[in-house]
Design an enzyme around this catalytic site. Structure first.
Site, PDB file in Angstrom:
ATOM      1  N   HIS A  22       5.333  29.348  66.441  1.00  0.00           N
ATOM      2  CA  HIS A  22       4.029  29.933  66.789  1.00  0.00           C
ATOM      3  C   HIS A  22       3.880  29.874  68.305  1.00  0.00           C
ATOM      4  O   HIS A  22       3.406  28.873  68.859  1.00  0.00           O
ATOM      5  CB  HIS A  22       2.920  29.151  66.082  1.00  0.00           C
ATOM      6  CG  HIS A  22       1.551  29.749  66.231  1.00  0.00           C
ATOM      7  ND1 HIS A  22       0.553  29.584  65.293  1.00  0.00           N
ATOM      8  CD2 HIS A  22       0.999  30.512  67.205  1.00  0.00           C
ATOM      9  CE1 HIS A  22      -0.538  30.207  65.693  1.00  0.00           C
ATOM     10  NE2 HIS A  22      -0.293  30.777  66.877  1.00  0.00           N
ATOM     11  N   HIS A 202      -2.290  34.946  61.506  1.00  0.00           N
ATOM     12  CA  HIS A 202      -3.224  33.881  61.876  1.00  0.00           C
ATOM     13  C   HIS A 202      -4.354  33.886  60.845  1.00  0.00           C
ATOM     14  O   HIS A 202      -4.942  34.947  60.570  1.00  0.00           O
ATOM     15  CB  HIS A 202      -3.841  34.147  63.242  1.00  0.00           C
ATOM     16  CG  HIS A 202      -2.940  33.875  64.409  1.00  0.00           C
ATOM     17  ND1 HIS A 202      -1.696  34.403  64.541  1.00  0.00           N
ATOM     18  CD2 HIS A 202      -3.138  33.109  65.516  1.00  0.00           C
ATOM     19  CE1 HIS A 202      -1.153  33.983  65.669  1.00  0.00           C
ATOM     20  NE2 HIS A 202      -2.010  33.197  66.296  1.00  0.00           N
ATOM     21  N   GLU A 205      -7.987  29.623  61.543  1.00  0.00           N
ATOM     22  CA  GLU A 205      -8.101  28.958  62.855  1.00  0.00           C
ATOM     23  C   GLU A 205      -9.600  28.760  63.116  1.00  0.00           C
ATOM     24  O   GLU A 205     -10.084  27.644  63.204  1.00  0.00           O
ATOM     25  CB  GLU A 205      -7.451  29.820  63.946  1.00  0.00           C
ATOM     26  CG  GLU A 205      -7.509  29.213  65.350  1.00  0.00           C
ATOM     27  CD  GLU A 205      -6.927  30.131  66.423  1.00  0.00           C
ATOM     28  OE1 GLU A 205      -6.793  31.353  66.185  1.00  0.00           O
ATOM     29  OE2 GLU A 205      -6.611  29.617  67.522  1.00  0.00           O
ATOM     30  N   ASP A 284      -0.142  28.951  73.038  1.00  0.00           N
ATOM     31  CA  ASP A 284      -0.213  29.586  74.368  1.00  0.00           C
ATOM     32  C   ASP A 284      -0.116  28.487  75.428  1.00  0.00           C
ATOM     33  O   ASP A 284      -1.127  28.113  76.052  1.00  0.00           O
ATOM     34  CB  ASP A 284      -1.545  30.333  74.514  1.00  0.00           C
ATOM     35  CG  ASP A 284      -1.695  31.409  73.454  1.00  0.00           C
ATOM     36  OD1 ASP A 284      -1.079  32.473  73.601  1.00  0.00           O
ATOM     37  OD2 ASP A 284      -2.415  31.167  72.467  1.00  0.00           O
TER      38      ASP A 284
HETATM   39  N1  ADE Z   1      -3.546  35.309  70.617  1.00  0.00           N
HETATM   40  C1  ADE Z   1      -2.950  34.405  71.390  1.00  0.00           C
HETATM   41  N2  ADE Z   1      -3.245  33.177  70.972  1.00  0.00           N
HETATM   42  C2  ADE Z   1      -4.037  33.292  69.880  1.00  0.00           C
HETATM   43  C3  ADE Z   1      -4.659  32.388  68.995  1.00  0.00           C
HETATM   44  N3  ADE Z   1      -4.549  31.062  69.122  1.00  0.00           N
HETATM   45  N4  ADE Z   1      -5.418  32.889  68.005  1.00  0.00           N
HETATM   46  C4  ADE Z   1      -5.558  34.212  67.859  1.00  0.00           C
HETATM   47  N5  ADE Z   1      -4.994  35.106  68.657  1.00  0.00           N
HETATM   48  C5  ADE Z   1      -4.224  34.653  69.661  1.00  0.00           C
HETATM   49 ZN    ZN Z   2      -1.584  31.946  67.948  1.00  0.00          ZN
END
Ligand code: ADE
Ligand code: ZN
Length: 343
Positions: A22, A202, A205, A284
């Site tokens: 991821h 995703h 979250e 990220d």
């Molecule tokens: N794009 C980049 N990081 C993300 C994340 N954590 N959740 C959703 N979209 C994303």
């Molecule tokens: Zn992500």
């Protein structure tokens, strides 16, 4: 191995063969690189210094982050930029003991501002080849549809990807989760599956457990990205355990985006105790303050994870990857050699 002779935790974790499942490649754009690419491409930035950029990385939710992440991505313009971005990431991964990565990219972020799909894809693929040659790190590419955009745009992206489908492993779904349920992309995921692509999304979250159900039942995902909020639903948790669905969990991302109040409150340990197939990932890293090893080390320290649990997480990352059995085998053999935690 006794505890007194054991290497410090970070060295132990570095020595575990690990896959990162991821990772948004645009999210590995470090502020220093942002300035370098902006200069090279004559793009104006709203920041004067690296410190100013880092100071802007204070988020209270996913959307706060996405706004700045899409802005940062605007400095990426040429094949060379995408190559350099990818190779820089793979060098960091190799230094952390990563052996394989399945990297996400967001083509619509680039095509919507006039950068052709082929510039992005050719640059990233060249970076992946260079990483294999230079570092021995293998990788797969996963195309993500932006869920805040419509189905038509997702279908146009799949069409643009057509010449590259032999080099793209799968598709995913990312961006603003709440208000953009998986069901919105049922048809483009079906079309993607028909083209032989693996499916991830995703879900859970920020979005509710219902979005996780939708990712499983409507999209038919092979793997789930995040999945934290699945724990609110007992039947859903049981389903994920029974199916052996891999969850790509991102501890430092969850902390920075206020999905959890502290790393001590992170559900990773509970996930493992429940029998969920969790993995650790950076999401990220340039925005969230840590690459793969930092995520393992910090969450292990916060939750008191032991070496057997850390080896389990590494093993989950290999078996949860889209590598075939033959490619997984040497990594699993190395993991079995790391006594006394053989399976
Ligand atoms: N794009 C980049 N990081 C993300 C994340 N954590 N959740 C959703 N979209 C994303
Ligand atoms: Zn992500």
């Amino acid at each position: 191995m006794t505890d007194t002779l054991a290497p410090p935790l970070a060295d132990f974790i570095r020595g575990l063969p690990k896959a990162e499942l991821h990772l948004h490649i645009e999210g590995s754009l470090e502020p220093e690189q942002m300035f370098a690419f902006a200069r090279r491409n004559r793009v104006a930035l709203p920041f004067r210094t690296v410190e100013e950029v880092r100071a802007a990385y204070a988020f209270t939710n996913l959307q706060d982050f996405l706004d700045i992440y899409y802005q940062g991505a605007q400095v990426l313009r040429t094949e060379e930029d995408f190559h350099d971005l990818a190779l820089a990431y793979f060098r960091r991964l190799a230094a952390d003991g990563g052996v394989h990565a399945e990297i996400f990219f967001d083509p619509q972020t680039h095509t919507d501002r006039g950068i052709p799909f082929r510039v992005v894809a050719d640059g990233l693929l060249a970076g992946m080849v260079a990483a294999k040659d230079e570092l021995g790190v293998t990788s797969h590419l996963i195309l993500c549809y932006l869920r805040h955009l419509d189905e038509e745009s997702a279908f146009a992206t799949l069409k643009a990807a057509e010449p590259y489908l032999d080099r793209i492993k799968g598709v995913g779904l990312d961006s603003s989760e709440v208000g953009n349920p998986p069901s919105k992309f049922a048809r483009v995921f079906q079309a993607s599956r028909e083209r032989g692509l693996r499916l991830v999304a995703h879900a859970g979250e920020e979005g509710p457990p219902d979005y996780v159900w939708q990712a499983l039942d409507i999209l038919g995902v092979d793997r789930l990205d995040h999945g934290n909020r699945a724990l609110e639903d007992e039947a859903l948790t049981r389903r994920l355990v029974d199916q052996g669905t891999t969850l790509t969990v991102c501890p430092l991302s969850n902390l920075k985006l206020c999905v959890v109040p502290s790393l001590e409150a992170h559900p990773l340990r509970r996930m493992l105790d429940l029998g969920l197939k969790a993995t650790v990932n950076a999401d990220d890293p340039a925005y969230f303050g840590g690459y793969l090893l930092d995520n393992y080390v910090r969450v292990a320290a916060a939750l008191g994870l032991d070496r057997a649990q850390l080896a389990r997480l590494a093993r989950n990352s290999i078996t949860g990857s889209f590598l075939d059995e033959a490619a997984q085998a040497p990594h699993l053999a190395r993991l079995r050699q790391i006594d006394p935690y053989r399976d």
